[in-house]
Design a protein around this motif. Sequence first.
Motif, short mmCIF file in Angstrom:
data_model
loop_
_atom_site.label_atom_id
_atom_site.label_comp_id
_atom_site.label_asym_id
_atom_site.label_seq_id
_atom_site.Cartn_x
_atom_site.Cartn_y
_atom_site.Cartn_z
N ARG A 72 0.85 -1.21 0.00
CA ARG A 72 0.00 0.00 0.00
C ARG A 72 0.88 1.25 0.00
N ASP A 77 -0.95 4.74 -1.80
CA ASP A 77 -2.40 4.73 -1.69
C ASP A 77 -2.84 5.16 -0.30
N GLY A 79 -5.84 4.14 0.87
CA GLY A 79 -6.94 3.25 1.16
C GLY A 79 -6.83 2.60 2.54
N ARG A 206 -7.76 -2.36 -4.60
CA ARG A 206 -7.20 -1.05 -4.98
C ARG A 206 -5.91 -1.19 -5.80
#
Length: 499
Positions: A72, A77, A79, A206
């Motif tokens: 991530r 990101d 998210g 994602r």
Amino acid sequence: MDEFEEGYERFCDGLPASIAAERSAEWVDSIDREVHRLEAGLEQFSGTGTPIDSLAGDVAEYLHAGTYNINRAVARDEGPIAVVPRSHGFGSADVELVDGTGSVVGKYQAKYYATAEKSAKAQALTFGEASKRGRSSAAKAIASGEALEGDQVYGGSRRLVPEDQLDKGLEWLERRAAKEASARPGQAARYRDTASELRDRVDGGRGYTSDGLTKDGSRDAAEAVRDGRFKPSEQGLSAGQKIDPGTLLRDSAMTGAYAAALAAALELAPTVIESIHSMATGGTLDADLLRSEGAAALRAGGRGFVSGTAAAAVTTAARSGMVPALAGLGAPALATLVAITSRAIEGGVDVAVGRTGADAFAASLSRDAAVLALEAAAGAAGQALVPVPYLGYLLGSLVGSVLGAAALSAADWATFSLGITSGVVLFGRVERDYSIPEPVLAAMGLDCFDFERYAAEGFEPAPFEPASFSFDVFSPERFELGFVRRGVLEVRGVRGLVD
């Protein structure tokens, strides 16, 4: 150009590389933070006496959550993050995805058993089966009506199994569903539901997932954790290993685009302010000014993209350990290094094509280096004083550039004054020139001209064409010789006729 204008110009030239370097350094640091967080989570199992098969399941939970968060960070990101709740409640999730508000948006149940059949079967467990195995929580849920015997204990969760067991686990579930389809359709439904949720990675949808982990890989990692010899780099989990060349180039280009937009905005800012003032006071806009400054902003954006991309790539490579020789340098130093290098290349080209002299290039480069160093130092101080991302660095850099330009101007005046009064050249810093300036000669009434621009009047010879002519014919007449007497000759008609 006064000191503020010079400082602002150099600030605009140097800031894109500085911001790009800071942004890339923060990116690598965010990856490192997730790696350290994973290490900290696994340290609790160091020296434990838990059987290795059970410990492998616990370690697998942390590795899936940790690698998801690392990936991530690599993806930049914002998210949901993966957490390991370590709840021992019946049917509780082993890994949860939590968004920025603290809400759980995804649940995963991990089963790392010896075979694919055992892992898949455990993932399809019902409340009735759990009750028969002595799980009191399951029996209470059935008795209270909260669950039916055929309900799945892990319903609503995705099911994690070892990477090398996924395909065989799916095959086993499909066979069981087909076998139960006619006689017990409810059982067939739970096997099909389990198959639809079976995974070997945590996936938040994602574009990135956790790293796959085999059964043997979980055992090896568990043994390393237990013995205190777990090293993320041996698992391919360092920032330098996670950032492959493609990721490096892609992120550097994105950061360069960010720097280009910033450079263009800084170039246009004075013009925008001037235009607003012109509209407010006179109600007019200078179209030619807007056109020329717009072109200048595009050029500034191009330079910002190049310097920003280079600074981002160098900072990422140095910070992540890809270039050990630069690993000890901070982002401001790396940005300054890139900026000076780009100035040196640009100035070297100008010298090569004759647009500037070597002395002027050296003086300009040394001045740039000094201002950039002050800008970087002031930017770091500004960021510490104003801990708002990039704002503190921007303000500090602007102050550093202006102060640096002012200080260098003062130093130049002191240097030139010393050279004028004492004749000291200061290692070539002051250039001696005993020629009288043109304004002084003009004031004395003397005519001046520039040899470099003097051109003599041209000479063009008059064209001519030769006249055509023909050769004349020469015909001699015949003549006679006669003897008059001894020693005397008579010549008759000694002449030629020309036609």
